[in-house]
Design a protein around this motif. Structure first.
Motif, PDB file in Angstrom:
ATOM      1  N   THR A 200     -16.106  29.589  65.710  1.00 42.61           N
ATOM      2  CA  THR A 200     -16.024  28.233  65.146  1.00 42.61           C
ATOM      3  C   THR A 200     -17.157  27.351  65.654  1.00 42.61           C
ATOM      4  O   THR A 200     -17.481  26.344  65.038  1.00 42.61           O
ATOM      5  N   CYS A 201     -17.739  27.726  66.786  1.00 47.65           N
ATOM      6  CA  CYS A 201     -18.878  26.959  67.333  1.00 47.65           C
ATOM      7  C   CYS A 201     -19.980  26.829  66.273  1.00 47.65           C
ATOM      8  O   CYS A 201     -20.736  25.863  66.286  1.00 47.65           O
ATOM      9  N   ARG A 202     -20.070  27.772  65.380  1.00 49.14           N
ATOM     10  CA  ARG A 202     -21.103  27.719  64.346  1.00 49.14           C
ATOM     11  C   ARG A 202     -20.850  26.573  63.370  1.00 49.14           C
ATOM     12  O   ARG A 202     -21.718  26.196  62.595  1.00 49.14           O
ATOM     13  N   LEU A 203     -19.614  26.041  63.392  1.00 49.58           N
ATOM     14  CA  LEU A 203     -19.278  24.896  62.534  1.00 49.58           C
ATOM     15  C   LEU A 203     -18.931  23.689  63.402  1.00 49.58           C
ATOM     16  O   LEU A 203     -18.034  22.911  63.076  1.00 49.58           O
ATOM     17  N   CYS A 204     -19.611  23.546  64.519  1.00 53.07           N
ATOM     18  CA  CYS A 204     -19.313  22.451  65.444  1.00 53.07           C
ATOM     19  C   CYS A 204     -20.610  21.750  65.842  1.00 53.07           C
ATOM     20  O   CYS A 204     -21.548  22.393  66.300  1.00 53.07           O
ATOM     21  N   HIS A 205     -20.631  20.409  65.646  1.00 50.58           N
ATOM     22  CA  HIS A 205     -21.826  19.633  65.965  1.00 50.58           C
ATOM     23  C   HIS A 205     -21.862  19.183  67.426  1.00 50.58           C
ATOM     24  O   HIS A 205     -22.822  18.544  67.833  1.00 50.58           O
ATOM     25  N   LYS A 208     -24.207  19.841  73.884  1.00 47.41           N
ATOM     26  CA  LYS A 208     -24.046  20.126  75.311  1.00 47.41           C
ATOM     27  C   LYS A 208     -22.633  20.580  75.671  1.00 47.41           C
ATOM     28  O   LYS A 208     -22.078  20.156  76.687  1.00 47.41           O
ATOM     29  N   CYS A 209     -22.019  21.382  74.825  1.00 50.77           N
ATOM     30  CA  CYS A 209     -20.694  21.908  75.165  1.00 50.77           C
ATOM     31  C   CYS A 209     -20.882  23.112  76.080  1.00 50.77           C
ATOM     32  O   CYS A 209     -21.550  24.079  75.700  1.00 50.77           O
ATOM     33  N   PRO A 210     -20.284  23.078  77.280  1.00 47.91           N
ATOM     34  CA  PRO A 210     -20.466  24.196  78.208  1.00 47.91           C
ATOM     35  C   PRO A 210     -19.812  25.491  77.727  1.00 47.91           C
ATOM     36  O   PRO A 210     -20.124  26.570  78.219  1.00 47.91           O
TER      37      PRO A 210
HETATM   38  S1  SF4 Z   1     -16.203  22.220  71.242  1.00 47.86           S
HETATM   39 FE1  SF4 Z   1     -17.585  23.735  72.185  1.00 47.86          FE
HETATM   40  S2  SF4 Z   1     -16.385  25.628  72.298  1.00 47.86           S
HETATM   41 FE2  SF4 Z   1     -15.322  24.250  70.860  1.00 47.86          FE
HETATM   42  S3  SF4 Z   1     -16.119  24.829  68.853  1.00 47.86           S
HETATM   43 FE3  SF4 Z   1     -17.405  23.148  69.596  1.00 47.86          FE
HETATM   44  S4  SF4 Z   1     -19.137  24.142  70.632  1.00 47.86           S
HETATM   45 FE4  SF4 Z   1     -17.547  25.689  70.386  1.00 47.86          FE
END
Ligand code: SF4
Length: 231
Positions: A200-205, A208-210
């Motif tokens: 799902t990270c591929r659809l997340c803006h 800097k999410c660790p």
């Molecule tokens: S918040 Fe972080 S771990 Fe969760 S979908 Fe977005 S990038 Fe990925």
């Protein structure tokens, strides 16, 4: 619903020291070993799941069993899939019951890492159980609240929990009014057969999410018709 509550779990103390960046022979090592020993005795990761069939498909939603989920991406990912496995996995409530002083941040941090380890063991066990029990080769999953809001809104946790019956009685996991889970190291979603893993990270803006596991994918975002929705 099938409940898995005898999930094998061993604490990898080397990994625990590595992740806390504490020397295994250093000042706090005995306390950490003691915590790990207590955790090893009480930890009980658990999972509950359902084996359900997709019963209806719409442009913006999909019905699994008797419950309709509002997610165009979920519907698209489940195209051609008949049987799916809604689930909740948790590290278990037991680890939060190990007494740790409120101001001992190091031990509190260690306990969180141990909880993550227990959760990982639970997720791996559930996936292996499903592939063996239902003769599925490869699986992947989607979770409400993961990725950008429109991907699969977190409020859909309520529908997911509804589908799974008495999740609290089966696993100890409580769904709060904000649709978060307690214990915090719990995951929920739908596991489904797929040749390619869905991140799902591929659809997340989020920047800097660790925990990011894959780069944002603009082409995939457009493919799912999400481009027009973002404000
Ligand atoms: S918040 Fe972080 S771990 Fe969760 S979908 Fe977005 S990038 Fe990925």
């Amino acid at each position: 619903m099938p409940v898995l509550d005898k999930i094998p779990f061993e604490i990898d103390t080397s990994s625990l020291f590595e992740r806390t960046r504490i020397e295994p022979t250093g000042e706090y090592s005995d306390e950490i070993r003691e915590l790990a020993a207590q955790a090893a005795v009480v930890a009980r990761p658990k999972a509950v799941y359902a084996a359900e069939f997709v019963s209806a498909r719409y442009e913006e939603s999909i019905t699994v069993g008797t419950v309709t989920f509002q997610s165009r991406v979920l519907g698209s990912n489940l195209g051609g899939v008949e049987r799916v496995f809604p689930y909740v996995v948790t590290c278990g409530v037991e680890l939060d019951e190990i007494p740790v002083p409120e101001d001992d941040h190091l031990l509190l941090f260690c306990r969180e890492i141990i909880k993550e380890m227990a959760l990982s063991a639970g997720v791996l066990f559930l996936r292996a159980h499903l592939t063996q029990t239902y003769a599925v080769q490869k699986v992947t999953s989607m979770s409400p609240g993961s990725g950008d809001r429109d991907v699969w809104p977190i409020e859909q946790q309520k529908e997911l929990f509804h589908l799974l019956g008495d999740v609290r009685a089966d696993t100890g996991v409580v769904l709060t009014d904000n649709c978060l889970m307690i214990p915090n190291k719990s995951v929920s979603g739908i596991i489904y057969p797929a040749e390619i893993d869905f991140a799902t990270c591929r659809l997340c803006h989020r920047e800097k999410c660790p925990s990011r596991k894959a780069e944002f994918d603009a082409a995939m975002w457009e493919e799912h018709g999400l481009a027009a929705r973002r404000t």
